[in-house]
Design a protein around this motif. Sequence first.
Motif, PDB file in Angstrom:
ATOM      1  N   LEU A  18      33.215  31.482 -26.099  1.00 45.89           N
ATOM      2  CA  LEU A  18      33.646  31.340 -27.340  1.00 45.89           C
ATOM      3  C   LEU A  18      32.430  31.729 -28.057  1.00 45.89           C
ATOM      4  N   GLY A  19      32.535  32.953 -29.004  1.00 46.37           N
ATOM      5  CA  GLY A  19      31.461  33.507 -29.869  1.00 46.37           C
ATOM      6  C   GLY A  19      31.564  32.874 -31.114  1.00 46.37           C
ATOM      7  N   THR A  20      30.661  32.797 -31.889  1.00 47.96           N
ATOM      8  CA  THR A  20      30.566  32.170 -33.246  1.00 47.96           C
ATOM      9  C   THR A  20      29.894  32.940 -34.433  1.00 47.96           C
ATOM     10  N   MET A  21      29.937  34.457 -34.349  1.00 49.78           N
ATOM     11  CA  MET A  21      29.083  35.238 -35.152  1.00 49.78           C
ATOM     12  C   MET A  21      29.756  35.062 -36.541  1.00 49.78           C
ATOM     13  N   THR A  22      31.032  34.795 -36.709  1.00 46.07           N
ATOM     14  CA  THR A  22      31.786  34.610 -38.041  1.00 46.07           C
ATOM     15  C   THR A  22      31.620  33.190 -38.524  1.00 46.07           C
ATOM     16  N   TRP A  23      31.209  32.244 -37.816  1.00 48.68           N
ATOM     17  CA  TRP A  23      31.249  30.920 -38.262  1.00 48.68           C
ATOM     18  C   TRP A  23      29.937  30.816 -39.475  1.00 48.68           C
ATOM     19  N   SER A  24      30.702  29.963 -40.417  1.00 49.16           N
ATOM     20  CA  SER A  24      30.125  29.740 -41.738  1.00 49.16           C
ATOM     21  C   SER A  24      29.872  30.863 -42.667  1.00 49.16           C
ATOM     22  N   ARG A  25      30.560  32.011 -42.426  1.00 49.70           N
ATOM     23  CA  ARG A  25      30.732  32.973 -43.119  1.00 49.70           C
ATOM     24  C   ARG A  25      32.137  33.217 -43.335  1.00 49.70           C
ATOM     25  N   ASP A  55      22.516  33.473 -40.905  1.00 48.45           N
ATOM     26  CA  ASP A  55      20.929  33.011 -41.074  1.00 48.45           C
ATOM     27  C   ASP A  55      20.894  31.690 -40.614  1.00 48.45           C
ATOM     28  N   GLY A  56      21.349  31.162 -39.835  1.00 52.42           N
ATOM     29  CA  GLY A  56      21.437  29.830 -39.130  1.00 52.42           C
ATOM     30  C   GLY A  56      22.387  28.921 -39.655  1.00 52.42           C
ATOM     31  N   ALA A  57      23.294  29.460 -40.302  1.00 51.96           N
ATOM     32  CA  ALA A  57      24.195  28.465 -40.723  1.00 51.96           C
ATOM     33  C   ALA A  57      25.240  28.270 -39.514  1.00 51.96           C
ATOM     34  N   ALA A  58      25.628  29.214 -38.879  1.00 48.99           N
ATOM     35  CA  ALA A  58      26.448  29.046 -37.778  1.00 48.99           C
ATOM     36  C   ALA A  58      25.843  28.126 -36.762  1.00 48.99           C
ATOM     37  N   GLU A  59      24.531  27.956 -36.406  1.00 52.98           N
ATOM     38  CA  GLU A  59      24.189  26.891 -35.580  1.00 52.98           C
ATOM     39  C   GLU A  59      24.268  25.447 -36.263  1.00 52.98           C
ATOM     40  N   GLU A  60      23.904  25.332 -37.750  1.00 46.48           N
ATOM     41  CA  GLU A  60      24.239  24.270 -38.245  1.00 46.48           C
ATOM     42  C   GLU A  60      25.675  23.772 -38.200  1.00 46.48           C
ATOM     43  N   GLY A  82      14.806  35.836 -31.701  1.00 48.07           N
ATOM     44  CA  GLY A  82      14.150  37.170 -31.649  1.00 48.07           C
ATOM     45  C   GLY A  82      14.441  38.006 -32.775  1.00 48.07           C
ATOM     46  N   VAL A  83      15.181  37.518 -33.827  1.00 45.59           N
ATOM     47  CA  VAL A  83      15.423  38.181 -35.053  1.00 45.59           C
ATOM     48  C   VAL A  83      15.106  37.374 -36.099  1.00 45.59           C
ATOM     49  N   ARG A  84      14.029  37.477 -36.674  1.00 49.50           N
ATOM     50  CA  ARG A  84      13.319  36.793 -37.956  1.00 49.50           C
ATOM     51  C   ARG A  84      13.798  37.041 -39.103  1.00 49.50           C
ATOM     52  N   ARG A  85      14.200  36.037 -40.004  1.00 49.21           N
ATOM     53  CA  ARG A  85      14.630  36.481 -41.395  1.00 49.21           C
ATOM     54  C   ARG A  85      13.310  36.702 -42.245  1.00 49.21           C
ATOM     55  N   THR A  86      13.573  37.494 -43.025  1.00 49.36           N
ATOM     56  CA  THR A  86      12.535  37.839 -44.251  1.00 49.36           C
ATOM     57  C   THR A  86      13.083  38.203 -45.412  1.00 49.36           C
ATOM     58  N   ASP A  87      12.468  38.318 -46.486  1.00 53.66           N
ATOM     59  CA  ASP A  87      13.123  38.860 -47.819  1.00 53.66           C
ATOM     60  C   ASP A  87      13.853  40.125 -47.692  1.00 53.66           C
ATOM     61  N   ALA A  88      13.221  40.979 -46.919  1.00 60.96           N
ATOM     62  CA  ALA A  88      13.916  42.234 -46.616  1.00 60.96           C
ATOM     63  C   ALA A  88      14.714  42.480 -45.779  1.00 60.96           C
ATOM     64  N   GLY A  89      15.219  41.159 -44.942  1.00 65.33           N
ATOM     65  CA  GLY A  89      16.350  41.291 -44.139  1.00 65.33           C
ATOM     66  C   GLY A  89      15.882  40.690 -42.825  1.00 65.33           C
ATOM     67  N   GLY A  90      16.533  41.164 -41.754  1.00 61.50           N
ATOM     68  CA  GLY A  90      16.346  40.847 -40.573  1.00 61.50           C
ATOM     69  C   GLY A  90      14.956  41.525 -39.682  1.00 61.50           C
ATOM     70  N   VAL A  91      13.997  40.939 -38.903  1.00 58.57           N
ATOM     71  CA  VAL A  91      13.016  41.740 -38.446  1.00 58.57           C
ATOM     72  C   VAL A  91      13.103  41.048 -36.853  1.00 58.57           C
ATOM     73  N   VAL A  92      13.172  42.315 -36.038  1.00 57.83           N
ATOM     74  CA  VAL A  92      12.888  42.024 -34.674  1.00 57.83           C
ATOM     75  C   VAL A  92      11.653  41.461 -34.510  1.00 57.83           C
ATOM     76  N   ASP A  93      11.513  40.235 -33.740  1.00 55.37           N
ATOM     77  CA  ASP A  93       9.991  39.779 -33.527  1.00 55.37           C
ATOM     78  C   ASP A  93      10.140  38.801 -32.275  1.00 55.37           C
TER      79      ASP A  93
END
Length: 320
Positions: A18-25, A55-60, A82-93
């Motif tokens: 069960l994937g949750t990419m749409t959860w909380s959105r 932005d973490g809301a699916a996990e919440e 591995g994808v970090r949120r910044t003011d400019a959007g997601g950054v791979v890290d």
Amino acid sequence: MEQRQLGRTGLRVSHLGLGTMTWSRDTDEHEAAEQLRDFVDAGGTLLDTAASYADGAAEELIGSLLGSTVSRDDVVLCTKGGVRRTDAGGVVDASRGALLTSLDASLARLRTDHVDLWLVQTPDPRTPLDETLSALRLAVTSGRARYVGLANHPGWQTARAATLLAGDVGLAAVEVEYSLLQRGVEREVLPAAAELGVGVLAWSPLGRGVLTGKYRRTIPADSRAASPHLAGFVEPYLGAGSLAVVEAVATAADGLGCAPLDVALAWLRVRTQIASAIVGARTPVQLRGSLAARDLLLPPEIVLALDEVSAPELGYPERR
């Protein structure tokens, strides 16, 4: 629901996840709770999410449902970092510091002290793979993750990671996109995983929803392709290149008296190297459609026809 061994590990997962990419959105808490109940009642165990989803809301949201809707012990909980949120959007890290910070934040949102499977979501060209793997090793030895793996990595990185972690924590899984519309992983990722005993999880087994046939005539107003934040996700498979495959699936479904969704999932299920196909449903009704498809067996001639119409292009060095 069939439970399959994940590679050479002792971990077993349901053949549908069960994937949750749409959860909380796009999927609210009530719809998510209903999906989770239906999934577990059908024998499903693998619950897949990521720190980057909403932005973490699916996990919440998952954290609020584990214990109240289903027991934490009822699910094999997989998340990704591995994808970090910044003011400019997601950054791979995928640096060690960023990954471990992400994992700790995920555990807090999920309200648990460990995840069953933790994956690096995407390759990071700026961080040495050895450093990324050191974070995976520490996640296991510290008890924060039971098993670890990669997602969306090419075959050579999968093979190198499996080799470097062999005899230690091990590389349990690689999660990759795999469907009748995306078979690129057959060139190198699947052979590498098979040779090294790495389990394979397939995301978007319905070709980002296109294999359901819903886009054959138009784009439904309530579909992902009409959504402002998901239209770009679906668009690559709406072109002429996908048409022959979608029509072949629809033709097979008509002949078998079932839905195209049933055919697409059944085609993937006979590939025994795939431990689990992760379906991401926006609504409980959509999920029930996927759950109902779990027992369909395709005739060999239909499997062969679908193989031929969707075959990926091979060239040097895979084929000479």
